[in-house]
Design a protein around this motif. Structure first.
Motif, PDB file in Angstrom:
ATOM      1  N   VAL A  11       0.835  -1.197   0.000  1.00 33.51           N
ATOM      2  CA  VAL A  11       0.000   0.000   0.000  1.00 33.51           C
ATOM      3  C   VAL A  11       0.870   1.248   0.000  1.00 33.51           C
ATOM      4  CG1 VAL A  11      -1.949  -1.165   1.108  1.00 33.51           C
ATOM      5  CG2 VAL A  11      -0.296   0.056   2.536  1.00 33.51           C
ATOM      6  N   HIS A  12       0.385   2.280  -0.651  1.00 33.68           N
ATOM      7  CA  HIS A  12       1.126   3.544  -0.742  1.00 33.68           C
ATOM      8  C   HIS A  12       1.011   4.344   0.548  1.00 33.68           C
ATOM      9  CE1 HIS A  12       0.880   3.610  -5.417  1.00 33.68           C
ATOM     10  NE2 HIS A  12       1.069   2.407  -4.946  1.00 33.68           N
ATOM     11  N   ASP A  13      -0.124   4.224   1.224  1.00 32.02           N
ATOM     12  CA  ASP A  13      -0.396   5.001   2.436  1.00 32.02           C
ATOM     13  C   ASP A  13      -1.164   4.086   3.389  1.00 32.02           C
ATOM     14  OD1 ASP A  13      -1.928   6.571   4.308  1.00 32.02           O
ATOM     15  OD2 ASP A  13      -1.615   8.331   3.065  1.00 32.02           O
ATOM     16  N   GLN A  14      -0.522   3.681   4.475  1.00 30.11           N
ATOM     17  CA  GLN A  14      -1.163   2.737   5.383  1.00 30.11           C
ATOM     18  C   GLN A  14      -2.427   3.302   6.019  1.00 30.11           C
ATOM     19  OE1 GLN A  14       2.438   1.668   7.701  1.00 30.11           O
ATOM     20  NE2 GLN A  14       1.856  -0.459   7.264  1.00 30.11           N
ATOM     21  N   GLN A  15      -2.435   4.576   6.349  1.00 36.70           N
ATOM     22  CA  GLN A  15      -3.616   5.163   6.974  1.00 36.70           C
ATOM     23  C   GLN A  15      -4.796   5.160   6.009  1.00 36.70           C
ATOM     24  OE1 GLN A  15      -3.207   5.662  10.195  1.00 36.70           O
ATOM     25  NE2 GLN A  15      -5.402   5.954  10.344  1.00 36.70           N
ATOM     26  N   ALA A  16      -4.560   5.552   4.753  1.00 35.28           N
ATOM     27  CA  ALA A  16      -5.630   5.544   3.746  1.00 35.28           C
ATOM     28  C   ALA A  16      -6.101   4.119   3.472  1.00 35.28           C
ATOM     29  CB  ALA A  16      -5.147   6.202   2.456  1.00 35.28           C
ATOM     30  N   ALA A  17      -5.174   3.178   3.419  1.00 30.61           N
ATOM     31  CA  ALA A  17      -5.535   1.776   3.183  1.00 30.61           C
ATOM     32  C   ALA A  17      -6.375   1.247   4.342  1.00 30.61           C
ATOM     33  CB  ALA A  17      -4.280   0.930   2.997  1.00 30.61           C
ATOM     34  N   CYS A  18      -5.979   1.550   5.565  1.00 28.06           N
ATOM     35  CA  CYS A  18      -6.732   1.093   6.729  1.00 28.06           C
ATOM     36  C   CYS A  18      -8.144   1.674   6.713  1.00 28.06           C
ATOM     37  CB  CYS A  18      -5.995   1.485   8.007  1.00 28.06           C
ATOM     38  SG  CYS A  18      -6.759   0.813   9.499  1.00 28.06           S
ATOM     39  N   ALA A  19      -8.268   2.952   6.416  1.00 28.65           N
ATOM     40  CA  ALA A  19      -9.593   3.581   6.357  1.00 28.65           C
ATOM     41  C   ALA A  19     -10.457   2.925   5.282  1.00 28.65           C
ATOM     42  CB  ALA A  19      -9.455   5.081   6.101  1.00 28.65           C
ATOM     43  N   PHE A  20      -9.882   2.663   4.116  1.00 29.68           N
ATOM     44  CA  PHE A  20     -10.624   2.035   3.032  1.00 29.68           C
ATOM     45  C   PHE A  20     -11.144   0.665   3.456  1.00 29.68           C
ATOM     46  CE2 PHE A  20     -10.762  -0.865  -0.606  1.00 29.68           C
ATOM     47  CZ  PHE A  20     -11.606  -0.177  -1.466  1.00 29.68           C
ATOM     48  N   TRP A  21     -10.256  -0.173   3.962  1.00 31.49           N
ATOM     49  CA  TRP A  21     -10.639  -1.545   4.285  1.00 31.49           C
ATOM     50  C   TRP A  21     -11.564  -1.632   5.490  1.00 31.49           C
ATOM     51  CZ3 TRP A  21     -10.431  -5.397   1.048  1.00 31.49           C
ATOM     52  CH2 TRP A  21      -9.553  -5.309  -0.038  1.00 31.49           C
ATOM     53  N   THR A  22     -11.414  -0.732   6.465  1.00 33.44           N
ATOM     54  CA  THR A  22     -12.278  -0.806   7.650  1.00 33.44           C
ATOM     55  C   THR A  22     -13.580  -0.027   7.474  1.00 33.44           C
ATOM     56  OG1 THR A  22     -11.132   1.034   8.746  1.00 33.44           O
ATOM     57  CG2 THR A  22     -10.369  -1.215   9.245  1.00 33.44           C
ATOM     58  N   GLU A  23     -13.551   1.094   6.780  1.00 32.93           N
ATOM     59  CA  GLU A  23     -14.754   1.919   6.649  1.00 32.93           C
ATOM     60  C   GLU A  23     -15.600   1.563   5.431  1.00 32.93           C
ATOM     61  OE1 GLU A  23     -13.393   5.984   6.800  1.00 32.93           O
ATOM     62  OE2 GLU A  23     -12.314   5.601   8.679  1.00 32.93           O
ATOM     63  N   LYS A  24     -14.964   1.272   4.323  1.00 33.14           N
ATOM     64  CA  LYS A  24     -15.721   1.001   3.097  1.00 33.14           C
ATOM     65  C   LYS A  24     -16.022  -0.487   2.916  1.00 33.14           C
ATOM     66  CE  LYS A  24     -14.205   5.173   0.910  1.00 33.14           C
ATOM     67  NZ  LYS A  24     -14.942   5.980   0.000  1.00 33.14           N
ATOM     68  N   VAL A  25     -15.022  -1.326   3.110  1.00 28.56           N
ATOM     69  CA  VAL A  25     -15.227  -2.765   2.942  1.00 28.56           C
ATOM     70  C   VAL A  25     -15.766  -3.378   4.243  1.00 28.56           C
ATOM     71  CG1 VAL A  25     -14.114  -4.953   2.282  1.00 28.56           C
ATOM     72  CG2 VAL A  25     -13.422  -2.826   1.174  1.00 28.56           C
ATOM     73  N   GLU A  26     -15.594  -2.657   5.352  1.00 31.70           N
ATOM     74  CA  GLU A  26     -16.039  -3.065   6.681  1.00 31.70           C
ATOM     75  C   GLU A  26     -15.330  -4.302   7.209  1.00 31.70           C
ATOM     76  OE1 GLU A  26     -20.344  -2.945   7.096  1.00 31.70           O
ATOM     77  OE2 GLU A  26     -20.206  -0.785   7.428  1.00 31.70           O
ATOM     78  N   PHE A  27     -14.041  -4.413   6.884  1.00 33.22           N
ATOM     79  CA  PHE A  27     -13.206  -5.387   7.557  1.00 33.22           C
ATOM     80  C   PHE A  27     -12.899  -4.820   8.938  1.00 33.22           C
ATOM     81  CE2 PHE A  27     -10.859  -8.103   4.145  1.00 33.22           C
ATOM     82  CZ  PHE A  27     -12.069  -8.546   3.659  1.00 33.22           C
ATOM     83  N   GLU A  28     -12.469  -5.693   9.841  1.00 35.32           N
ATOM     84  CA  GLU A  28     -12.091  -5.222  11.167  1.00 35.32           C
ATOM     85  C   GLU A  28     -10.577  -5.064  11.251  1.00 35.32           C
ATOM     86  OE1 GLU A  28     -13.690  -8.196  13.774  1.00 35.32           O
ATOM     87  OE2 GLU A  28     -12.075  -9.600  13.396  1.00 35.32           O
TER      88      GLU A  28
END
Length: 143
Positions: A11-28
């Motif tokens: 990932v290019h940006d861990q914070q953006a990746a974390c937000a995407f996967w937890t907020e949009k895809v709803e992974f934990e």
């Protein structure tokens, strides 16, 4: 028995990746630890809700001296273009989850479509990684 436990995703940006996967895809969020003794290395993992299934390790693209500048740039380019492989997510209803993810702001590159193996749709994460949302025939998909 051997099983898949974690899969590395550049990932290019861990914070953006974390937000995407937890907020949009709803992974934990499974793990988020920073190690000062390793130059601030951040170990960040996400996975399906409920603790089951393999985790995605949202790994920052390494920089020198871990790799050369050319290698780092190559990883970044390949990832941005979606050429670093694909993440395959299973669902029992592609159309439902396509609608949910679209409503959360996920931009699909391919709408749900019947394939010989079931129903399939595609999107990319903020770093460009390809993600396939797949409903296998044996899970109710039609082709």
């Amino acid at each position: 028995m051997i099983a898949v436990h974690r899969v590395n995703v550049w990932v290019h940006d861990q914070q953006a990746a974390c937000a995407f996967w937890t907020e949009k895809v709803e992974f934990e969020l499974r793990a988020d630890a920073t190690f000062p003794e390793l130059g601030g290395f951040r170990w960040l993992t996400v996975g399906p809700p409920g603790g089951g299934g393999p985790e995605l390790v949202l790994m920052a693209i390494p920089e020198p001296p871990v790799v050369t500048r050319e290698q780092s740039d190559l990883i970044r380019t390949v990832t941005s273009q979606g050429l670093g492989g694909a993440i395959f997510l299973a669902t029992d209803d592609v159309r439902r989850d396509h609608a949910l993810l679209t409503a959360r702001g996920v931009e699909f590159t391919e709408e749900p479509e019947a394939r010989p193996y079931g129903l399939d749709a595609g999107f990319r994460d903020p770093s460009g990684n390809q993600v396939r949302l797949t409903q296998s025939r044996h899970d109710g998909g039609t082709a």
